[in-house]
Design an enzyme around this catalytic site. Structure first.
Site, short mmCIF file in Angstrom:
data_model
loop_
_atom_site.label_atom_id
_atom_site.label_comp_id
_atom_site.label_asym_id
_atom_site.label_seq_id
_atom_site.Cartn_x
_atom_site.Cartn_y
_atom_site.Cartn_z
N TYR A 194 0.73 -1.14 0.16
CA TYR A 194 0.06 0.13 0.07
C TYR A 194 0.87 1.32 0.04
CZ TYR A 194 0.96 0.74 4.99
OH TYR A 194 1.28 1.19 6.15
N CYS A 195 0.27 2.37 -0.48
CA CYS A 195 0.70 3.70 -0.29
C CYS A 195 -0.33 4.51 0.05
CB CYS A 195 1.35 4.18 -1.82
SG CYS A 195 0.15 4.37 -3.10
N LYS A 196 -0.26 5.95 -0.27
CA LYS A 196 -1.17 6.82 0.36
C LYS A 196 -2.53 6.41 -0.65
CE LYS A 196 -1.92 11.85 1.28
NZ LYS A 196 -1.12 13.08 1.19
#
Length: 104
Positions: A64-66
């Site tokens: 995941y990222c933002k």
């Protein structure tokens, strides 16, 4: 593979061979992290690749990222490096409904 928030967390909960990978910047991680995740910043470029290459390819990677864009790129890079099971969190940390921890 892109997974919705619901599917990503449900699959992760059932997975005994999981590894949660956070590809955000250190600054973004100060907003909180998904519990149990390890951070490798995708913006490190070649440094990111070197660190990822040291990971166990037999694990299932929940990335995941933002917002889901960089983590999708990270999954593609990991697949090119021989990782078979990478799962991108659609909507990223911004839409995360689960447990949040804060780095020390």
């Amino acid at each position: 593979m892109n997974l919705s928030q619901k599917d990503w967390s449900a699959q992760l909960e059932q997975d005994n061979n999981s590894f949660i990978l956070d590809v955000r910047t250190e600054d973004e991680c100060s907003d909180g992290i998904i519990s149990g995740s390890i951070n490798i910043d995708i913006y490190e470029g070649q440094g990111f690749i070197y660190k990822v290459e040291e990971l166990d390819r037999s694990k299932n990677y929940y990335v995941y990222c933002k917002s889901g864009g960089r983590s999708g790129q990270a999954c593609a890079v990991m697949n090119q490096l021989g990782f078979e099971n990478t799962y991108n969190l659609e909507g990223g940390f911004t839409q995360w409904q689960g447990e949040v921890a804060f780095p020390e």
